[in-house]
Motif scaffolding. Structure first.
Motif, PDB file in Angstrom:
ATOM      1  N   ILE A 145       0.835  -1.205   0.000  1.00 28.31           N
ATOM      2  CA  ILE A 145       0.000   0.000   0.000  1.00 28.31           C
ATOM      3  C   ILE A 145       0.870   1.256   0.000  1.00 28.31           C
ATOM      4  O   ILE A 145       0.543   2.256  -0.655  1.00 28.31           O
ATOM      5  CB  ILE A 145      -0.947  -0.007   1.217  1.00 28.31           C
ATOM      6  CG1 ILE A 145      -2.001  -1.113   1.053  1.00 28.31           C
ATOM      7  CG2 ILE A 145      -1.621   1.350   1.402  1.00 28.31           C
ATOM      8  CD1 ILE A 145      -2.838  -1.351   2.296  1.00 28.31           C
ATOM      9  N   ARG A 146       1.987   1.207   0.679  1.00 25.07           N
ATOM     10  CA  ARG A 146       2.888   2.355   0.747  1.00 25.07           C
ATOM     11  C   ARG A 146       3.807   2.457  -0.463  1.00 25.07           C
ATOM     12  O   ARG A 146       4.009   3.556  -1.022  1.00 25.07           O
ATOM     13  CB  ARG A 146       3.737   2.264   2.031  1.00 25.07           C
ATOM     14  CG  ARG A 146       4.806   3.335   2.158  1.00 25.07           C
ATOM     15  CD  ARG A 146       5.533   3.221   3.485  1.00 25.07           C
ATOM     16  NE  ARG A 146       6.143   1.919   3.671  1.00 25.07           N
ATOM     17  CZ  ARG A 146       7.307   1.558   3.151  1.00 25.07           C
ATOM     18  NH1 ARG A 146       8.001   2.408   2.403  1.00 25.07           N
ATOM     19  NH2 ARG A 146       7.803   0.352   3.369  1.00 25.07           N
ATOM     20  N   VAL A 147       4.362   1.324  -0.889  1.00 22.79           N
ATOM     21  CA  VAL A 147       5.418   1.340  -1.896  1.00 22.79           C
ATOM     22  C   VAL A 147       4.893   1.425  -3.325  1.00 22.79           C
ATOM     23  O   VAL A 147       5.477   2.119  -4.169  1.00 22.79           O
ATOM     24  CB  VAL A 147       6.330   0.112  -1.738  1.00 22.79           C
ATOM     25  CG1 VAL A 147       7.343   0.014  -2.883  1.00 22.79           C
ATOM     26  CG2 VAL A 147       7.052   0.172  -0.402  1.00 22.79           C
ATOM     27  N   ALA A 148       3.797   0.729  -3.637  1.00 21.71           N
ATOM     28  CA  ALA A 148       3.303   0.722  -5.019  1.00 21.71           C
ATOM     29  C   ALA A 148       3.030   2.133  -5.552  1.00 21.71           C
ATOM     30  O   ALA A 148       3.461   2.470  -6.663  1.00 21.71           O
ATOM     31  CB  ALA A 148       2.058  -0.159  -5.134  1.00 21.71           C
ATOM     32  N   PRO A 149       2.357   2.999  -4.781  1.00 20.49           N
ATOM     33  CA  PRO A 149       2.191   4.381  -5.271  1.00 20.49           C
ATOM     34  C   PRO A 149       3.509   5.141  -5.308  1.00 20.49           C
ATOM     35  O   PRO A 149       3.728   5.958  -6.205  1.00 20.49           O
ATOM     36  CB  PRO A 149       1.226   5.002  -4.244  1.00 20.49           C
ATOM     37  CG  PRO A 149       0.528   3.837  -3.611  1.00 20.49           C
ATOM     38  CD  PRO A 149       1.560   2.755  -3.559  1.00 20.49           C
ATOM     39  N   ARG A 150       4.390   4.885  -4.359  1.00 23.09           N
ATOM     40  CA  ARG A 150       5.664   5.615  -4.312  1.00 23.09           C
ATOM     41  C   ARG A 150       6.492   5.388  -5.574  1.00 23.09           C
ATOM     42  O   ARG A 150       7.081   6.322  -6.111  1.00 23.09           O
ATOM     43  CB  ARG A 150       6.461   5.192  -3.068  1.00 23.09           C
ATOM     44  CG  ARG A 150       7.863   5.791  -3.029  1.00 23.09           C
ATOM     45  CD  ARG A 150       8.696   5.225  -1.890  1.00 23.09           C
ATOM     46  NE  ARG A 150       8.551   6.012  -0.674  1.00 23.09           N
ATOM     47  CZ  ARG A 150       9.303   5.842   0.412  1.00 23.09           C
ATOM     48  NH1 ARG A 150      10.224   4.896   0.433  1.00 23.09           N
ATOM     49  NH2 ARG A 150       9.126   6.588   1.488  1.00 23.09           N
ATOM     50  N   ILE A 151       6.518   4.140  -6.048  1.00 21.16           N
ATOM     51  CA  ILE A 151       7.353   3.858  -7.219  1.00 21.16           C
ATOM     52  C   ILE A 151       6.658   4.235  -8.522  1.00 21.16           C
ATOM     53  O   ILE A 151       7.287   4.252  -9.581  1.00 21.16           O
ATOM     54  CB  ILE A 151       7.794   2.381  -7.268  1.00 21.16           C
ATOM     55  CG1 ILE A 151       6.587   1.442  -7.395  1.00 21.16           C
ATOM     56  CG2 ILE A 151       8.617   2.023  -6.044  1.00 21.16           C
ATOM     57  CD1 ILE A 151       6.965  -0.036  -7.446  1.00 21.16           C
ATOM     58  N   GLY A 152       5.335   4.539  -8.439  1.00 22.90           N
ATOM     59  CA  GLY A 152       4.629   5.026  -9.613  1.00 22.90           C
ATOM     60  C   GLY A 152       3.674   4.042 -10.250  1.00 22.90           C
ATOM     61  O   GLY A 152       3.190   4.278 -11.357  1.00 22.90           O
ATOM     62  N   LEU A 153       3.375   2.943  -9.546  1.00 21.65           N
ATOM     63  CA  LEU A 153       2.492   1.927 -10.122  1.00 21.65           C
ATOM     64  C   LEU A 153       1.022   2.332 -10.102  1.00 21.65           C
ATOM     65  O   LEU A 153       0.252   1.922 -10.968  1.00 21.65           O
ATOM     66  CB  LEU A 153       2.662   0.602  -9.373  1.00 21.65           C
ATOM     67  CG  LEU A 153       3.848  -0.269  -9.796  1.00 21.65           C
ATOM     68  CD1 LEU A 153       4.027  -1.420  -8.815  1.00 21.65           C
ATOM     69  CD2 LEU A 153       3.638  -0.808 -11.198  1.00 21.65           C
ATOM     70  N   CYS A 154       0.617   3.100  -9.096  1.00 28.24           N
ATOM     71  CA  CYS A 154      -0.800   3.445  -8.952  1.00 28.24           C
ATOM     72  C   CYS A 154      -0.927   4.690  -8.080  1.00 28.24           C
ATOM     73  O   CYS A 154       0.026   5.073  -7.396  1.00 28.24           O
ATOM     74  CB  CYS A 154      -1.575   2.274  -8.347  1.00 28.24           C
ATOM     75  SG  CYS A 154      -0.965   1.762  -6.716  1.00 28.24           S
ATOM     76  N   PRO A 155      -2.100   5.313  -8.068  1.00 27.66           N
ATOM     77  CA  PRO A 155      -2.313   6.460  -7.185  1.00 27.66           C
ATOM     78  C   PRO A 155      -2.287   6.034  -5.715  1.00 27.66           C
ATOM     79  O   PRO A 155      -2.533   4.869  -5.386  1.00 27.66           O
ATOM     80  CB  PRO A 155      -3.710   6.958  -7.584  1.00 27.66           C
ATOM     81  CG  PRO A 155      -3.978   6.359  -8.918  1.00 27.66           C
ATOM     82  CD  PRO A 155      -3.257   5.052  -8.932  1.00 27.66           C
ATOM     83  N   GLU A 156      -2.018   6.964  -4.827  1.00 31.77           N
ATOM     84  CA  GLU A 156      -1.983   6.670  -3.404  1.00 31.77           C
ATOM     85  C   GLU A 156      -3.375   6.345  -2.882  1.00 31.77           C
ATOM     86  O   GLU A 156      -4.373   6.927  -3.298  1.00 31.77           O
ATOM     87  CB  GLU A 156      -1.409   7.855  -2.633  1.00 31.77           C
ATOM     88  CG  GLU A 156       0.062   8.110  -2.894  1.00 31.77           C
ATOM     89  CD  GLU A 156       0.628   9.224  -2.037  1.00 31.77           C
ATOM     90  OE1 GLU A 156      -0.107   9.733  -1.166  1.00 31.77           O
ATOM     91  OE2 GLU A 156       1.793   9.588  -2.238  1.00 31.77           O
ATOM     92  N   SER A 157      -3.422   5.397  -1.944  1.00 36.55           N
ATOM     93  CA  SER A 157      -4.662   5.023  -1.280  1.00 36.55           C
ATOM     94  C   SER A 157      -4.312   4.242  -0.029  1.00 36.55           C
ATOM     95  O   SER A 157      -3.298   3.545   0.009  1.00 36.55           O
ATOM     96  CB  SER A 157      -5.550   4.165  -2.202  1.00 36.55           C
ATOM     97  OG  SER A 157      -6.693   3.710  -1.491  1.00 36.55           O
ATOM     98  N   LYS A 158      -5.127   4.360   1.008  1.00 39.17           N
ATOM     99  CA  LYS A 158      -4.938   3.577   2.218  1.00 39.17           C
ATOM    100  C   LYS A 158      -5.747   2.281   2.175  1.00 39.17           C
ATOM    101  O   LYS A 158      -5.685   1.476   3.109  1.00 39.17           O
ATOM    102  CB  LYS A 158      -5.336   4.410   3.448  1.00 39.17           C
ATOM    103  CG  LYS A 158      -4.446   5.614   3.680  1.00 39.17           C
ATOM    104  CD  LYS A 158      -4.860   6.371   4.929  1.00 39.17           C
ATOM    105  CE  LYS A 158      -3.947   7.569   5.168  1.00 39.17           C
ATOM    106  NZ  LYS A 158      -4.329   8.334   6.391  1.00 39.17           N
ATOM    107  N   ASP A 159      -6.488   2.101   1.101  1.00 35.88           N
ATOM    108  CA  ASP A 159      -7.366   0.938   0.931  1.00 35.88           C
ATOM    109  C   ASP A 159      -6.621  -0.163   0.173  1.00 35.88           C
ATOM    110  O   ASP A 159      -6.366  -0.035  -1.023  1.00 35.88           O
ATOM    111  CB  ASP A 159      -8.622   1.364   0.176  1.00 35.88           C
ATOM    112  CG  ASP A 159      -9.657   0.248   0.070  1.00 35.88           C
ATOM    113  OD1 ASP A 159      -9.283  -0.939   0.178  1.00 35.88           O
ATOM    114  OD2 ASP A 159     -10.840   0.565  -0.135  1.00 35.88           O
TER     115      ASP A 159
END
Length: 214
Positions: A145-159
């Motif tokens: 949840i933390r890393v995937a958006p950080r590296i650019g795979l998807c938008p940020e979400s806590k879900d």
């Protein structure tokens, strides 16, 4: 500027990450699918390290699913009392044992696993991955949840379910079984919340995180 791209050849870019962690065992120290299932349930909102610590005594007393199905909650409590939300988790474990009866009845597909109390999509995906069963989703734990958006795979979400859905839409199914755990290990070992070791990252040439630091 968007820090994620829906069509950016991620299948190729992620191969070094998958190669680095492919087949690496989950940090929970389990010996079989029964132990893994119990430990995954107990680890929710708790640490793998804590569950590994209490597991030996638990499985010495309850070596099989059959050994749990006829006990009372009070008999279970002393072995899980140091686990967060142990009362609720004990109820789930006892209900699962009474429902399945034997270890051979532990499901090997997503729908039947998530029908069991205390097992959500993340837990089910972990069980399937560690059991070498066909992947039906992508592990989306706190690290993913933390890393995937950080590296650019998807938008940020806590879900976690939302992150998983986005990754499933982005990546081909042949990557599902390994990519979640690979990103999780990346987050545990290299892509830490603070002071990430970017120079050690297999994705350093394609990661979007440095863009945020410019």
């Amino acid at each position: 500027m968007l820090l994620f791209e829906e069509n950016n050849n991620w299948e190729t870019k992620l191969l070094p990450l998958i190669t680095k962690y492919k087949g690496k065992k989950h940090p929970l120290e389990y010996a079989n699918t029964y132990q893994l299932m119990i430990m995954v349930i107990l680890s929710a909102q708790d640490s793998d390290a804590n569950i590994n610590k209490i597991a030996p005594a638990f499985f010495n007393r309850f070596p099989t699913l059959e050994s749990i199905k006829s006990i009372s909650l009070e008999e279970l409590y002393p072995y899980v009392s140091k686990v967060r939300n142990f009362n609720t988790k004990s109820t789930w474990i006892l209900e699962i044992a009474q429902t399945l009866q034997t270890e051979s009845a532990i499901p090997n597909n997503l729908n039947e696993l998530i029908a069991l109390k205390g097992i959500g999509r993340k837990s089910a995906n972990v069980i399937l991955r560690e059991s070498n069963a066909p992947a039906e989703g992508i592990i989306a734990d706190l690290h993913v949840i933390r890393v995937a958006p950080r590296i650019g795979l998807c938008p940020e979400s806590k879900d976690g379910n939302k992150i998983e859905k986005q990754l499933m839409q982005l990546l081909p199914q042949n990557l599902w079984g390994e990519i979640g755990m690979a990103i999780s290990f990346l987050g545990r070992e290299i892509c830490r919340p603070t002071n990430p070791k970017c120079n050690q990252c297999p994705l350093q040439n394609d990661c979007h995180y440095p863009l945020k630091t410019l």
